[in-house]
Write an enzyme that holds these catalytic residues in place. Structure first.
Site, mmCIF file in Angstrom:
data_model
loop_
_atom_site.group_PDB
_atom_site.id
_atom_site.type_symbol
_atom_site.label_atom_id
_atom_site.label_comp_id
_atom_site.label_asym_id
_atom_site.label_seq_id
_atom_site.Cartn_x
_atom_site.Cartn_y
_atom_site.Cartn_z
ATOM 1 N N LYS A 183 0.834 -1.210 0.000
ATOM 2 C CA LYS A 183 0.000 0.000 0.000
ATOM 3 C C LYS A 183 0.863 1.252 0.000
ATOM 4 O O LYS A 183 0.641 2.174 -0.766
ATOM 5 C CB LYS A 183 -0.884 0.062 1.257
ATOM 6 C CG LYS A 183 -1.838 -1.070 1.432
ATOM 7 C CD LYS A 183 -2.686 -0.883 2.688
ATOM 8 C CE LYS A 183 -1.898 -0.908 3.997
ATOM 9 N NZ LYS A 183 -1.239 -2.179 4.283
ATOM 10 N N ARG A 213 -9.366 1.475 8.416
ATOM 11 C CA ARG A 213 -8.914 0.122 8.692
ATOM 12 C C ARG A 213 -9.951 -0.702 9.439
ATOM 13 O O ARG A 213 -9.722 -1.859 9.723
ATOM 14 C CB ARG A 213 -7.685 0.243 9.582
ATOM 15 C CG ARG A 213 -6.512 -0.561 9.107
ATOM 16 C CD ARG A 213 -5.434 -0.292 10.129
ATOM 17 N NE ARG A 213 -4.269 -1.035 9.862
ATOM 18 C CZ ARG A 213 -3.228 -0.568 9.209
ATOM 19 N NH1 ARG A 213 -3.236 0.631 8.698
ATOM 20 N NH2 ARG A 213 -2.167 -1.327 9.066
ATOM 21 N N ARG A 272 11.811 -6.303 4.532
ATOM 22 C CA ARG A 272 11.581 -4.852 4.456
ATOM 23 C C ARG A 272 12.534 -4.115 5.390
ATOM 24 O O ARG A 272 12.798 -4.543 6.513
ATOM 25 C CB ARG A 272 10.147 -4.505 4.846
ATOM 26 C CG ARG A 272 9.967 -2.986 4.899
ATOM 27 C CD ARG A 272 8.553 -2.534 4.868
ATOM 28 N NE ARG A 272 7.795 -2.982 6.015
ATOM 29 C CZ ARG A 272 6.522 -2.698 6.171
ATOM 30 N NH1 ARG A 272 5.872 -2.004 5.267
ATOM 31 N NH2 ARG A 272 5.897 -3.145 7.240
ATOM 32 N N ARG A 291 11.459 -2.737 11.101
ATOM 33 C CA ARG A 291 10.450 -2.191 12.010
ATOM 34 C C ARG A 291 10.133 -3.198 13.106
ATOM 35 O O ARG A 291 10.082 -4.389 12.864
ATOM 36 C CB ARG A 291 9.164 -1.870 11.233
ATOM 37 C CG ARG A 291 9.025 -0.415 10.892
ATOM 38 C CD ARG A 291 7.929 -0.137 9.891
ATOM 39 N NE ARG A 291 6.645 -0.754 10.195
ATOM 40 C CZ ARG A 291 5.584 -0.662 9.398
ATOM 41 N NH1 ARG A 291 5.664 -0.010 8.260
ATOM 42 N NH2 ARG A 291 4.458 -1.241 9.726
ATOM 43 N N ARG A 328 -0.546 -9.420 12.960
ATOM 44 C CA ARG A 328 -1.124 -8.338 12.150
ATOM 45 C C ARG A 328 -2.013 -8.907 11.038
ATOM 46 O O ARG A 328 -3.017 -8.293 10.681
ATOM 47 C CB ARG A 328 -0.009 -7.475 11.543
ATOM 48 C CG ARG A 328 0.633 -6.548 12.572
ATOM 49 C CD ARG A 328 1.968 -6.028 12.099
ATOM 50 N NE ARG A 328 1.889 -5.134 10.973
ATOM 51 C CZ ARG A 328 2.929 -4.819 10.208
ATOM 52 N NH1 ARG A 328 4.119 -5.328 10.464
ATOM 53 N NH2 ARG A 328 2.784 -3.992 9.201
#
Ligand code: AP5
Ligand code: MG
Length: 214
Positions: A13, A88, A127, A160, A171
């Site tokens: 996203k 969300r 990531r 992260r 998540r």
């Protein structure tokens, strides 16, 4: 132009939202980035949000909605925006519709970036994020020019806290329970468009631009 990016954590996203923002000259509004900036600056909001984010849980709706409504008041939102990570939950989507509806306004596109859970788990481990400017990279797919350093601002890149595999799994559960129902919500409104987020990021972007430009 008002666009919402939907999709699981790590679907891309943010990657696509940044490209859209730059192509159409509208701001990229990421609630995740806003929370991370608040955490970095040690604000009260940041302290509250961190407790939820580190566990892979959603920040309560009441802490999110006002923040976004406030952001819309800035002059750069005059010609629209691309929302990344908001709404969300169904109550957030309803609050957005209500807020826009007051001015006879509405979201034009809800773009779902579709990627399987298996692919997401692989992606997130690779990531790397810049907590200074919000840029994201992938150690294999989208590496920075200099390893471990942000191309945009030169600060060090990090994994992260919520990208650790156990938190990513949590998540995904939260996504399927609380966010995925938005796909039906926007489908019923007739503005949902789905793109294949497993493709190369430029191909996915091309698909999105074709949707917008017809
Ligand atoms: P947030 O920051 O929004 O995280 P998220 O939705 O979990 O999404 P990510 O940012 O992790 O993924 P992305 O889809 O943007 O993927 P990206 O482009 O980076 O939110 C974090 C937390 O804040 C939430 O868990 C929650 O606690 C809280 N929060 C935020 N908003 C909230 C709200 N509205 N309500 C309540 N709580 C809220 O891509 C992922 C990786 O893949 C990158 O490494 C990228 O380089 C790579 N990549 C991207 N596209 C491709 C491609 N096509 N091929 C290969 N690799 C690719
Ligand atoms: Mg993101």
């Amino acid at each position: 132009m008002k666009i919402i990016m939907l999709g699981a954590p790590g679907a891309g996203k943010g990657t696509q939202a940044k490209k859209l923002a730059s192509k159409y000259n509208i701001p990229h509004i990421s609630t995740g980035d806003i929370f991370r900036a608040n955490i970095k600056n040690g604000t009260e909001l940041g302290k509250k949000a961190k407790v939820y984010m580190d566990q892979g849980l959603l920040v309560p709706d009441e802490l999110v909605v006002d923040l976004v409504v406030d952001r819309f008041k800035k002059p750069d939102c005059e010609n629209g925006y691309v929302l990344d990570g908001f709404p969300r939950t169904i109550p957030q989507a309803e609050a957005l519709d209500e807020g826009l509806g007051k001015n006879g306004d509405a979201v034009e596109y809800a773009i779902d970036v579709d990627v399987s859970d298996e692919d997401i788990i692989k992606r997130m481990a690779g990531r790397r994020a810049c907590l200074n400017c919000g840029a994201t990279y992938h150690i294999v797919n989208i590496p920075p020019i200099k390893e471990g350093i942000c191309d945009v601002c030169g600060k060090p890149l990090v994994l992260r806290e919520d990208d650790k595999p156990e938190t990513v799994k949590k998540r995904l559960v939260v996504y399927h329970e609380q966010t995925q129902p938005l796909i039906e919500y926007y489908s019923k409104k007739g503005i949902l468009k789905s793109v294949d987020g497993a493709k190369d990021m430029d191909e996915t972007f091309h698909e999105i631009v074709q949707i917008i430009e017809g």
